[in-house]
Design a protein around this motif. Structure first.
Motif, PDB file in Angstrom:
ATOM      1  N   UNK A 209      66.422  42.125  53.933  1.00 61.94           N
ATOM      2  CA  UNK A 209      66.618  43.539  54.272  1.00 61.94           C
ATOM      3  C   UNK A 209      67.520  44.269  53.266  1.00 61.94           C
ATOM      4  N   UNK A 210      67.888  43.597  52.190  1.00 58.56           N
ATOM      5  CA  UNK A 210      68.796  44.194  51.217  1.00 58.56           C
ATOM      6  C   UNK A 210      68.162  45.444  50.603  1.00 58.56           C
TER       7      UNK A 210
ATOM      8  N   UNK B  31      64.025  51.966  55.366  1.00 61.18           N
ATOM      9  CA  UNK B  31      63.012  52.177  56.397  1.00 61.18           C
ATOM     10  C   UNK B  31      62.375  50.829  56.715  1.00 61.18           C
ATOM     11  N   UNK B  32      62.508  50.377  57.959  1.00 59.50           N
ATOM     12  CA  UNK B  32      61.986  49.070  58.369  1.00 59.50           C
ATOM     13  C   UNK B  32      60.710  49.268  59.174  1.00 59.50           C
ATOM     14  N   UNK B  33      59.594  48.881  58.567  1.00 61.35           N
ATOM     15  CA  UNK B  33      58.285  48.995  59.216  1.00 61.35           C
ATOM     16  C   UNK B  33      57.562  47.658  59.164  1.00 61.35           C
ATOM     17  N   UNK B  34      58.301  46.579  59.375  1.00 61.49           N
ATOM     18  CA  UNK B  34      57.771  45.228  59.170  1.00 61.49           C
ATOM     19  C   UNK B  34      57.650  44.386  60.428  1.00 61.49           C
TER      20      UNK B  34
ATOM     21  N   UNK C 185      60.804  48.727  46.296  1.00 55.06           N
ATOM     22  CA  UNK C 185      61.609  49.455  45.314  1.00 55.06           C
ATOM     23  C   UNK C 185      62.026  50.822  45.853  1.00 55.06           C
ATOM     24  N   UNK C 186      61.243  51.358  46.770  1.00 56.40           N
ATOM     25  CA  UNK C 186      61.574  52.646  47.384  1.00 56.40           C
ATOM     26  C   UNK C 186      62.309  52.485  48.709  1.00 56.40           C
ATOM     27  N   UNK C 187      62.686  51.250  49.023  1.00 59.90           N
ATOM     28  CA  UNK C 187      63.480  51.006  50.231  1.00 59.90           C
ATOM     29  C   UNK C 187      62.679  50.944  51.510  1.00 59.90           C
TER      30      UNK C 187
END
Length: 355
Positions: free
Chosen positions: A21-22, A26-29, A313-315
């Protein structure tokens, strides 16, 4: 002594579940709900936790929570067994009904824990590839049932990671043909509203799994098993003592008692899912598969691995499957909040539109 020689070869081949998660914004996983609890519900949970006796073990049967869940789902309390997430319940099912070398059958691709549970218990996982449109392959499955006599059959409905519900008539035929336990994993029922719950009275070898993880309570790890009370009583013998902790029992009970405040979030996710699907379809070189869950499976003609690197790369963190032969160039994307989905679509469009 070389302790490595003591580890079973099938365990050595497995990989531990990890998430990097480093640098992620935005977490969509993970197919979680993107919405936090309403503030009034959160305050009620915290107030209830203040009276929790941390020095005592929790109720081993989670009776108060089972009563609330039973009323919420519409089944008797003795038809329910709770677990530390559906993962534990899958392990318990495989332990109860499996045997060394016994077949555990499932379509592929699907939820990977079915295979892992079978492997760790010395059972024989047997996957059958889905059709090109991600449906159950007939007559291959029926042939395997008649030839292999699987102890357990797992069917994810809707299927994770493809997002679709299998043809109902095919599942009915599997229930009629199978002499083993058939598990319908309905983790994403809140988004599909399709269920085999009414069939429990017809098939005493049917088990249904539900979870609170997709509807705003992923951190509580509460899985739900539903089945014939006599069958559930046998499975309960395998359940570890105190498997649902006191905090989760209290918090889940309070949240479900406030269900009218939670339910609108599901409607928001479904509406956003449909909007996101239409938007993703407009992006060049991108295939998006229809979904009845809270996620989409994507395939990019320019390479799924490269797209995943671009998004990271875009977070933006999404799920990839580099080790699965059918999913190597595909990504699974959870439906987020509207603003998160906009950022996602823009990032994918930039990648797919590159000359």
């Amino acid at each position: 002594m070389d302790w490595k020689t003591l580890i079973r070869p099938e365990i050595v081949q497995l990989k531990a579940y990890t998430v990097d998660r480093k640098g992620v914004r935005i977490r969509l996983n993970a197919n979680e709900s993107p919405y936090p609890l309403p503030e009034s519900v959160r305050r009620r949970v915290l107030a209830a936790l203040e009276t929790t006796e941390f020095h005592r073990y929790p109720d081993p049967e989670a009776k108060a929570l089972r009563e609330v869940i039973g009323e919420w789902i519409g089944v008797a309390e003795n038809a329910l067994l709770l677990g530390n997430g559906s993962d534990e319940l899958i392990q318990i099912i495989a332990t109860t009904f499996g045997e060394e070398g016994g077949v555990v059958l499932f379509p592929e691709p699907t939820f990977e824990v079915y295979r892992i549970a079978a492997l760790t218990l010395g059972e024989r996982p047997y996957g059958i590839p889905l059709t090109d449109d991600w449906d159950l392959p007939f007559p291959e499955i029926l042939e395997a049932i008649r030839r292999l006599h699987p102890r357990v059959i797992f069917l994810s409905y809707p299927n994770n990671p493809t997002g679709n519900c299998f043809t109902r008539e095919k599942i009915e035929q599997i229930l009629q043909e199978s002499s083993g336990i058939v598990v319908l994993d309905e983790a994403y029922f809140p988004f599909s509203q399709k269920t085999f719950l009414p069939s429990l009275g017809q098939y005493d070898h049917l088990l249904i799994l539900r979870t609170l993880s997709k509807i705003g309570m992923a951190g509580l790890r509460v899985g739900i098993l539903i089945g014939h009370p006599a069958l559930v009583a046998e499975i309960n013998k395998v359940r570890a003592p105190y498997n649902v902790n006191a905090l989760s029992q209290v918090a889940a009970r309070v949240i479900l008692e406030e269900w009218p405040l939670i339910e609108p979030q599901i409607a928001q996710i479904v509406a956003e899912r449909d909007r996101l699907y239409r938007k993703l379809q407009t992006i060049p070189h991108l295939t998006v598969y229809p979904s009845e869950a809270n996620f989409f499976l994507l395939q990019c003609a320019r390479g799924g691995a490269a797209l995943w690197e671009h998004l990271m790369a875009e977070g933006i963190l999404v799920r990839r499957y580099p080790d699965h032969p059918m999913l190597k160039e595909m990504l699974r994307v959870t439906v987020g909040q509207p603003e998160e989905n906009e950022v996602l679509c823009q990032a994918i469009h930039r990648f797919c539109s590159q000359e």
